[in-house]
Design a protein around this motif. Structure first.
Motif, mmCIF file in Angstrom:
data_model
loop_
_atom_site.group_PDB
_atom_site.id
_atom_site.type_symbol
_atom_site.label_atom_id
_atom_site.label_comp_id
_atom_site.label_asym_id
_atom_site.label_seq_id
_atom_site.Cartn_x
_atom_site.Cartn_y
_atom_site.Cartn_z
ATOM 1 N N UNK A 56 38.276 59.625 36.096
ATOM 2 C CA UNK A 56 37.981 58.672 35.023
ATOM 3 C C UNK A 56 38.254 59.296 33.652
ATOM 4 N N UNK A 57 37.849 60.551 33.473
ATOM 5 C CA UNK A 57 38.092 61.253 32.212
ATOM 6 C C UNK A 57 39.593 61.389 31.965
ATOM 7 N N UNK A 58 40.334 61.790 32.999
ATOM 8 C CA UNK A 58 41.787 61.956 32.887
ATOM 9 C C UNK A 58 42.436 60.650 32.457
ATOM 10 N N UNK A 59 42.012 59.546 33.058
ATOM 11 C CA UNK A 59 42.580 58.237 32.717
ATOM 12 C C UNK A 59 42.323 57.888 31.253
ATOM 13 N N UNK A 60 41.112 58.161 30.780
ATOM 14 C CA UNK A 60 40.784 57.876 29.379
ATOM 15 C C UNK A 60 41.684 58.676 28.434
ATOM 16 N N UNK A 61 41.851 59.974 28.735
ATOM 17 C CA UNK A 61 42.658 60.830 27.873
ATOM 18 C C UNK A 61 44.125 60.410 27.924
ATOM 19 N N UNK A 62 44.642 60.155 29.115
ATOM 20 C CA UNK A 62 46.044 59.759 29.279
ATOM 21 C C UNK A 62 46.347 58.456 28.569
ATOM 22 N N UNK A 63 45.491 57.457 28.777
ATOM 23 C CA UNK A 63 45.724 56.134 28.206
ATOM 24 C C UNK A 63 45.564 56.121 26.685
ATOM 25 N N UNK A 64 44.841 57.086 26.151
ATOM 26 C CA UNK A 64 44.643 57.139 24.701
ATOM 27 C C UNK A 64 45.898 57.595 23.963
ATOM 28 N N UNK A 65 46.790 58.258 24.683
ATOM 29 C CA UNK A 65 47.982 58.807 24.051
ATOM 30 C C UNK A 65 47.774 60.203 23.498
ATOM 31 N N UNK A 66 46.622 60.795 23.786
ATOM 32 C CA UNK A 66 46.311 62.148 23.290
ATOM 33 C C UNK A 66 47.099 63.208 24.054
ATOM 34 N N UNK A 67 47.252 64.369 23.423
ATOM 35 C CA UNK A 67 47.908 65.489 24.105
ATOM 36 C C UNK A 67 46.937 66.219 25.015
ATOM 37 N N UNK A 68 45.636 65.934 24.837
ATOM 38 C CA UNK A 68 44.638 66.611 25.660
ATOM 39 C C UNK A 68 43.234 66.251 25.237
ATOM 40 N N UNK A 69 42.284 67.020 25.736
ATOM 41 C CA UNK A 69 40.865 66.753 25.514
ATOM 42 C C UNK A 69 40.252 67.836 24.634
ATOM 43 N N UNK A 70 39.349 67.450 23.748
ATOM 44 C CA UNK A 70 38.603 68.389 22.914
ATOM 45 C C UNK A 70 37.126 68.202 23.232
#
Length: 286
Positions: free
Chosen positions: A202-216
């Motif tokens: 779920x976290x991966x999907x949120x980060x991917x769909x946001x267009x971000x390069x990664x998570x902070x």
């Protein structure tokens, strides 16, 4: 009931005081000892792994490094003089959407540094240094004038130098549509679910769909499964609030792409020690 003998009462009070003093003294000795043992164990565990800090990984100085005023030019200069890879500054906007290096619009006055001045200063630093580049972590406290930041970064040709943090999931679409600067998605990990594969997905999907390069995110709310899944999806890992030696060691085992710390020199020294002590990749197991 017989009256308590004052002499025995005095003895009892003295005994309690002595016991309290001994207990406090023992704690003063025992706590640092336990802490040192925990650090040594964590470091040994880290050094048993191959050195895997990304070649492009960044050690970023936390805003206000060296006890300097946050978002000040003194802080920026001190950080660069201590050979950090990247500086972190806050960015907000005045009523005309002009970006300033400040935590909020209420702090902006005639002494506040405009973002344009900071970019011009770093541009000069980069041009003056033939040995290394410098990066800027622009921590957004407001996204209303993001187009102005984009214009400035392009004007100074610093697209490969600047990136954004402080971006939450509700701001991501707007930033992606109005700005070409890469950004990390700030994410509050649920500690209770961090080792659950379904939650990690779920976290991966949120980060991917946001267009971000990664998570902070915070390093103390992270897991191996989350690290593996992020890397499998070519998403980067950024940790903030990594301050103590034990926190740094535990964060490094996830091989993050960025560590934001008030102790960047300590991060670098641990990385150097790990690189020197890690098993050689040339060694063939028998």
């Amino acid at each position: 009931m017989k009256k308590i003998n004052k002499k025995y009462l005095l003895y009892a009070v003295c005994a309690v005081v002595v016991i309290a003093i001994i207990a406090s003294f023992t704690a003063l000795i025992a706590v640092p000892s336990v802490k040192r043992a925990a650090i040594k164990s964590a470091k040994n565990d880290l050094f048993e792994n191959y050195y895997s800090f990304p070649e492009s990984g960044m050690i970023t100085s936390e805003n206000g490094f060296g006890e300097n005023k946050k978002n000040s030019l003194l802080y920026v200069k001190a950080a660069f003089q201590n050979d950090v890879d990247c500086i972190e500054v806050d960015v907000c906007f005045d009523k005309d959407n002009t970006p300033y290096v400040a935590e909020n619009a209420g702090e902006i006055d005639e002494k506040t540094m405009p973002l344009e001045y900071l970019l011009s200063f770093v541009d000069e630093e980069i041009n003056a240094s033939s040995q290394r580049s410098h990066s800027i972590n622009l921590h957004l406290t407001d996204a209303s004038g993001i187009e102005k930041i984009d214009e400035l970064v392009k004007h100074y040709k610093m697209e490969e130098v600047c990136f954004l943090t402080g971006v939450n999931i509700n701001q991501a679409t707007y930033i992606r549509q109005n700005c070409s600067i890469p950004f990390y998605l700030d994410y509050e990990i649920e500690k209770s679910n961090v080792k659950d594969a379904e939650y990690a997905s779920k976290v991966i999907n949120h980060v991917s769909q946001s267009g971000a390069i990664g998570i902070n995110c915070k390093a103390d709310a992270f897991s191996d499964i989350l690290s593996i899944m992020l890397k499998e999806n070519w998403l980067k890992i950024s940790f903030y609030g990594v301050e103590t030696e034990l926190e740094i060691i535990e964060a490094l085992r996830f091989s993050p792409n960025q560590i934001i710390s008030e102790n960047p020199q300590l991060v670098r020294s641990i990385l150097t020690e790990w690189n020197a002590n890690a098993p050689s990749s040339d060694v063939i197991p028998s």
